[in-house]
Structure formats: C-alpha cells, structure tokens
Design an enzyme around this catalytic site. Sequence first.
Site, PDB file in Angstrom:
ATOM      1  N   TYR A 294       0.843  -1.326   0.145  1.00 51.01           N
ATOM      2  CA  TYR A 294      -0.071   0.052  -0.149  1.00 51.01           C
ATOM      3  C   TYR A 294       0.926   1.096  -0.137  1.00 51.01           C
ATOM      4  CZ  TYR A 294      -2.376   4.124   1.505  1.00 51.01           C
ATOM      5  OH  TYR A 294      -2.519   5.397   1.624  1.00 51.01           O
TER       6      TYR A 294
ATOM      7  N   HIS B  36      -2.784   0.445   6.733  1.00 52.94           N
ATOM      8  CA  HIS B  36      -4.289   0.205   5.726  1.00 52.94           C
ATOM      9  C   HIS B  36      -4.892  -0.887   5.941  1.00 52.94           C
ATOM     10  CE1 HIS B  36      -5.869   1.661   1.964  1.00 52.94           C
ATOM     11  NE2 HIS B  36      -5.584   2.859   2.226  1.00 52.94           N
TER      12      HIS B  36
HETATM   13  C1  GCO Z   1      -4.532   8.023   3.101  1.00 50.38           C
HETATM   14  C2  GCO Z   1      -5.585   6.831   2.771  1.00 50.38           C
HETATM   15  C3  GCO Z   1      -5.918   6.974   1.265  1.00 50.38           C
HETATM   16  C4  GCO Z   1      -6.779   6.019   0.812  1.00 50.38           C
HETATM   17  C5  GCO Z   1      -7.535   6.459  -0.400  1.00 50.38           C
HETATM   18  C6  GCO Z   1      -8.816   5.606  -0.644  1.00 50.38           C
HETATM   19  O1  GCO Z   1      -4.091   7.707   4.477  1.00 50.38           O
HETATM   20  O2  GCO Z   1      -4.687   9.065   2.527  1.00 50.38           O
HETATM   21  O3  GCO Z   1      -5.237   5.688   3.031  1.00 50.38           O
HETATM   22  O4  GCO Z   1      -4.431   6.704   0.453  1.00 50.38           O
HETATM   23  O5  GCO Z   1      -6.298   4.763   0.528  1.00 50.38           O
HETATM   24  O6  GCO Z   1      -8.050   7.798   0.150  1.00 50.38           O
HETATM   25  O7  GCO Z   1      -9.580   6.146  -1.810  1.00 50.38           O
HETATM   26 MG    MG Z   2      -5.087   5.998   5.193  1.00 48.03          MG
END
Ligand code: GCO
Ligand code: MG
Length: 447
Positions: A198, A247
């Site tokens: 992620y 995440h």
């Molecule tokens: C963050 C979030 C985003 C999400 C995204 C989903 O911490 O900014 O985890 O990266 O993954 O907003 O649409």
């Molecule tokens: Mg996030």
Amino acid sequence: MKRRDLLKLAGAAMPAATTVRRLAAQEKIERATRGMPAPRIKDVSVIATAPQGLRLVVVKITTDQDGLHGYGCATFTQRADLVVPAVEKYLKPFLLDRATDRIDDIWHACYASSYWRNGPVLNNAIGGVDMALWDIKGRQAGMPVYELLGGKCREAADCYTHASGNEISETIANAQRIIAQGFRHVRVQVGVPGMAGYGAGRQAASVPALHDGPVFEPAAYMRRAMQLFEASRKELGAEIELLHDVHERLNPIQAVRFAKDVEPFRLFFLEDVLAPEDIDYFRLIRKQSATQLAMGELFTHPLEWTPLISERLIDFIRIHPSMAGGLTPVRKVAAMAEIFNVRTAWHGPGDLSPIGASCNIALDVACHNFGIQEYTAFGERTQQVFHGCPIMKGGYWYPNDAPGWGIEVDEQAAAKYPFGSFEDGERKTLNGGWGEIRRPDGTIIKQ
Ligand code: GCO
Ligand code: MG
C-alpha cells in the site's frame, strides 16, 4: 412583526391560532439572517469531475438570492457514480424550496429520510449538501467557515505528506525532498518486492502464488516496514516526525505485535493498524504498546468512533468528513474527542476535492484538539477547476479568508474532465473502483 401584519401576510380572514403561530415561526426564520429574508434552495446539482484522474463529487446548492450558492464535497471515489443519483434523485426533491438557515435540522431530516442510514454513499450525499449549507451561511455572514465555528485556535494547519518508493532508498530520498520543503512530519511507505504494497507502487506479482493477480503477504510487509523504519531513523534522524499507514492489512494479533515492534521508532502515529471490523482489538494494543495510534478514514457510523474516543483507545481520529455526513456531525466528533484528549487528523488524500480540504482546514484551525492534517497537493488541472484552493506554505496549510469555503468551481473547466479521464485498465473497467489483492493462496485481503 405585529400580529395584524402576520394576518395580512396570511391573507386570510381570522385564521386559527395555529396559522398565526406558524407564520410567527416562519417570520422568525426570515429574521434569522441579519434581517435578510432566508435564502431558499432553488437547485441542488452535482459537479462530477476527475481533473487528476481520481473521481471527485461536489454538490452545489443554488439559492433564490442572486449569486448566493454553496459547495460541498461528496467524494467517494470508488463508488462516485452512486453518490450522484443519491443527491439528484433523493436529496434534491427533498430539499427544494427549503430555507437554508437550519443546517443541523436539515442534516437530521436528510439522515432520517432514508430510514436505513450510515452508509458511505448516502453519508457522502448528505455530507455534500451539509458542507454547501455551511458555505452559504459563511457567504451570508461574510465570514470564512472557521469563524462560524468559533474562530482560530492557530494560524494554520501543520501538515504531513507522503514519501514512498519501491525501494527504501527511494522513500528516504522522497522524504528528504519533503523535509527540505519545510514539512516537520512525513508519512513513509515502501513497496514489498513482487507484491502489491500500500502507498508505494504496486509491483507486478513476482512471488510464488496459486493465482496470477496482485499478491500481498502481511508477514513480508511487516519485515519490510521494520527495515524502512530502521533506515528512516538512521538517514532522517530522531527529530523528524514519521508516520506510517498499515491500511488495515494485518490480522489483529499481527497488529498487536506490530504496534509493539515499532515502539522504538517513536512514530508520530501508526495509522489503520486494524480494520474497522476489528476495532475491539484496540483494547489489547492499548494495553501493550505506547505507539501512537490513528484510525478513522474508513468510518461511517457513530458506533465506530464513539468507543475508540470514549475509551481513549486511539490518539488521533482520522475521519473523512463527507464519509460521516459532513461538517455538522464531524464537528461534534471533534468536540467529543477534545473531552477525551483525542486529537484530530482528518483524512486528506488525493481523492478529496479542495472543498473537502477546506472543510478539514476549517476544523483544523478552529478546534483546540487539532493533531495533524494530511496534505495532498492539488494538481494543475484541479486548480483550473477549483479557484481559491487553500494555500500551502512551509508545511502549513492556510485557509483562504474569503467567506464560506472561499472557493468557486469553474463548471466549464470541470466538464473538461469527466469521470474516466486519464483512467485506464482496471480503474476504467471498474469505474474508479478497486480490483482484488489476494494472499499467495488466493485469499482476498482488505486493501
Ligand atoms: C490515506 C488513505 C488513502 C486511501 C484512499 C482511498 O491515508 O490517505 O489511506 O490513501 O487509500 O483515500 O480512496
Ligand atoms: Mg490511510
């Protein structure tokens, strides 16, 4: 207004007392806004635009008073096409011709009107309407929204932004670039070789698996993240505030272990270490680790944030305001969080319009228990569409001091970037939705 004038207003012979009472109440509404007649909702429209590729949804409320309108962010990028009809088919007929003054009352009326509630689609629809009403109120008052919330507790919002890379050295180099821009807080993420990590390039699957789609293995990610934190502390020093977003990719007991393992790196916060479905495990983590915890971007229901705040199980609440229904509910969450000394860290990703960012910043500067604000820069095309974006300087984000959110949306420019612009492959096929990530054996994981 005198009783006889009310009766004239009624235009009827001697009406029943109730009519007079109703008119008196009506007349009171009309005086609610500094003696001006209450604006009435003449239109509720949706601006669906994707200037940088991510699908943004903005609600516009036009009133019967010339030039008086307001905007709200209703962005749920993975299901943006569902939020549009939720506004147009349901909230628009429900709202037309209402006075705009009673924001909290309108919020509750919209919330109760679907009977079933607290889902991300309807919450975003209501959230967009809600933010637009706050924008109108600010424009009427001639004040930025943060003034309507009680005025500033600080000059601007201290921010963090994202450093990532396929390799740890890339992430470190990006972090150094961000620090050079004046940021005191940096989120660090790194790819996991051959896996779909992620927050850092999704590498094509090249690890042995029983399927040929994107692969992710939590244990490999945890090992990699520990290496990232070691290198970050070594290269970036002890002062820089490091953040990291799990995440929701670990199972609960891995999350407990991870929160303990990362303690020596003194992260500013560890985000989404659990999935919303597993939030009861925060009680276990809280007992075993002093790592600061942030949670909330996925929350849509009061029963998710209430226990975490009231039992002091997290340090930062990270709601995406329109996902919870807009400024009206989220300012109440901020107030509740202050009582339990939980700080705010509103979600500020790329899939958020400058209107939504301005709502975050209004709360950031007006709430005593502000923690940190996530910052994602607005691209060129976004700034062509949204005029008056908040100003970033030296890692601090400043609200523009114009009334309301202080932003005008150029609808011609927005129309140049319909949903699907710049999308390709899976994102296009899935209309901005996300595909699947699986463990090597094929088990789906939340991503
Ligand atoms: C963050 C979030 C985003 C999400 C995204 C989903 O911490 O900014 O985890 O990266 O993954 O907003 O649409
Ligand atoms: Mg996030």
